[in-house]
Write a protein that holds these residues in place. Structure first.
Motif, short mmCIF file in Angstrom:
data_model
loop_
_atom_site.label_atom_id
_atom_site.label_comp_id
_atom_site.label_asym_id
_atom_site.label_seq_id
_atom_site.Cartn_x
_atom_site.Cartn_y
_atom_site.Cartn_z
N ARG A 116 33.26 28.28 28.77
CA ARG A 116 34.67 28.44 29.54
C ARG A 116 34.43 29.72 30.70
O ARG A 116 33.58 30.47 30.41
CB ARG A 116 35.53 29.16 28.30
CG ARG A 116 35.40 28.31 27.34
CD ARG A 116 36.51 28.53 26.25
NE ARG A 116 36.39 29.91 25.68
CZ ARG A 116 35.47 29.89 24.65
NH1 ARG A 116 35.02 28.79 24.11
NH2 ARG A 116 35.55 31.10 23.87
N ILE A 117 35.29 29.75 31.45
CA ILE A 117 35.25 30.64 32.66
C ILE A 117 36.41 31.78 32.14
O ILE A 117 37.52 31.26 31.98
CB ILE A 117 35.77 30.10 33.72
CG1 ILE A 117 34.41 29.34 34.10
CG2 ILE A 117 35.45 31.24 34.93
CD1 ILE A 117 33.11 29.69 34.31
N SER A 118 36.26 32.99 32.32
CA SER A 118 37.28 33.85 31.89
C SER A 118 37.46 35.07 32.95
O SER A 118 36.38 35.36 33.75
CB SER A 118 36.62 34.89 30.45
OG SER A 118 35.55 35.37 30.97
N LEU A 119 38.76 35.43 32.90
CA LEU A 119 39.19 36.67 33.58
C LEU A 119 39.83 37.68 32.62
O LEU A 119 40.70 37.30 31.71
CB LEU A 119 40.37 35.99 34.50
CG LEU A 119 39.85 35.18 35.76
CD1 LEU A 119 40.99 34.79 36.57
CD2 LEU A 119 38.80 36.15 36.89
N THR A 120 39.34 38.56 32.96
CA THR A 120 39.76 39.89 32.06
C THR A 120 40.77 40.96 33.01
O THR A 120 40.32 41.26 33.96
CB THR A 120 38.79 40.84 31.60
OG1 THR A 120 38.08 40.04 30.64
CG2 THR A 120 39.17 42.00 30.66
N PHE A 121 41.79 41.00 32.78
CA PHE A 121 43.03 42.08 33.41
C PHE A 121 43.00 43.40 32.67
O PHE A 121 43.30 43.41 31.36
CB PHE A 121 44.14 41.52 33.62
CG PHE A 121 44.21 40.01 34.59
CD1 PHE A 121 44.07 40.01 35.83
CD2 PHE A 121 44.09 38.85 33.67
CE1 PHE A 121 43.93 38.77 36.22
CE2 PHE A 121 43.90 37.85 34.29
CZ PHE A 121 43.92 37.69 35.71
N ARG A 122 42.95 44.51 33.32
CA ARG A 122 43.10 45.75 32.85
C ARG A 122 44.23 46.49 33.75
O ARG A 122 44.17 47.34 34.54
CB ARG A 122 41.93 46.67 32.76
CG ARG A 122 40.77 46.31 31.79
CD ARG A 122 39.58 47.00 31.77
NE ARG A 122 38.86 47.13 33.14
CZ ARG A 122 37.93 46.07 33.41
NH1 ARG A 122 37.69 45.03 32.57
NH2 ARG A 122 37.66 46.13 34.62
N PRO A 123 45.67 46.40 33.36
CA PRO A 123 46.56 46.71 34.09
C PRO A 123 46.69 48.13 34.05
O PRO A 123 47.47 48.84 35.00
CB PRO A 123 47.64 45.79 33.70
CG PRO A 123 47.56 45.71 32.33
CD PRO A 123 46.04 45.59 32.22
N PHE A 124 46.34 48.73 33.06
CA PHE A 124 46.66 50.51 32.73
C PHE A 124 45.43 51.07 32.97
O PHE A 124 44.38 50.61 32.47
CB PHE A 124 47.27 50.45 31.27
CG PHE A 124 48.53 49.62 31.08
CD1 PHE A 124 49.81 50.05 31.63
CD2 PHE A 124 48.12 48.53 30.21
CE1 PHE A 124 50.72 49.06 31.42
CE2 PHE A 124 49.39 47.76 29.87
CZ PHE A 124 50.66 47.94 30.58
#
Length: 268
Positions: free
Chosen positions: A260-268
């Motif tokens: 699987r291809i993943s994206l991690t978001f850290r908005p804070f």
């Protein structure tokens, strides 16, 4: 699932305090995969491809510099070839008896190809350990437990009509070639460890590659045959009932679910 959510909510305040101490905020991770593999069958009516597609969402809270805990959800659509099924078929002689009826000579067993398709929705929890490799790269280990369920699945049964070439059949044009479907319900319990390689594109975004390195799965398939009220015996329903029950898998899930291809978001 309600107890799981309540437990997570009551533990939210101490987790938030730990995340503030670690100078790391909550994160959201999305991964997905899709693959298909051709199946070669000499029989004309048979499953053509195994396929699997899934999307998973992680919501995590850091509990230190290298640890995180959170909830995960998933949605997957799959079609898998099953072990062959078997159906008994009568064999009649070429000449009728004195009453003009066909003479039953015996029975033979036909092997039928079977496929299972379903869409599953799952929920669970995970514990993540992050190991830094460089300034922008890391390995992430997720220990997870989740439950999946799907009520709209179906077994596809592909009858073998090749014997009709050797037996005259005036009503053959009325036969539906297949597949013939029977409804099933599927429930899975999964636990295991997945491994991801992540590369930080920026302070708020990571790109990764993930796979289920080791997984235990309990798979339960059930049919609705007990709800069918009929006096006519259905051999294909009896064949479908043979697939009901529990199945257990342990090992790498890469061959079944792919990478699987993943994206991690850290908005804070």
């Amino acid at each position: 699932m309600k107890k799981l959510l309540l437990l997570f909510v009551f533990g939210l305040n101490p987790l938030l305090s730990l995340s503030q101490e670690s100078n790391r905020g909550p994160f959201i991770e999305i991964d997905g995969s899709y693959w298909e593999r051709a199946i070669k069958h000499p029989q004309f009516f048979a499953p053509e491809k195994n396929r699997f597609g899934s999307v998973r969402v992680f919501f995590g809270l850091p509990i230190g510099q290298n640890w995180a805990i959170g909830l995960l959800g998933s949605h997957q659509s799959s079609y898998e070839e099953q072990a062959p099924g078997y159906q008994n078929r009568e064999i009649y002689g070429p000449d009728p008896n004195e009453s003009g009826n066909s003479i039953l000579l015996g029975y033979t067993q036909d092997e039928l190809n079977v496929g299972l398709q379903n869409e599953l929705v799952g929920w669970g929890v995970f514990l993540q350990r992050k190991v830094k490799l460089g300034t922008r790269t890391s390995l992430n280990f997720n220990l997870y437990v989740m439950r999946e369920s799907g009520k709209n699945g179906q077994l596809e049964i592909f009858p073998d009509y090749t014997y009709l070439a050797w037996w005259p059949c005036p009503n053959c044009l009325s036969i539906v070639s297949g597949p013939i479907t029977r409804p099933v319900e599927e429930r899975n319990w999964k636990s295991g460890i997945d491994l991801a390689f992540a590369w930080a594109l920026s302070k708020k975004l990571d790109l990764g590659i993930r796979a289920n390195f080791l997984e235990f799965r309990k798979r339960t398939i059930s049919t609705n045959s007990d709800e069918i009220n009929t006096l006519v015996f259905d051999p294909l329903q009896a064949l479908a009932d043979g697939y009901a029950g529990d199945r257990y898998d342990f090992g790498s899930a890469v061959g079944r679910e792919g990478v699987r291809i993943s994206l991690t978001f850290r908005p804070f």
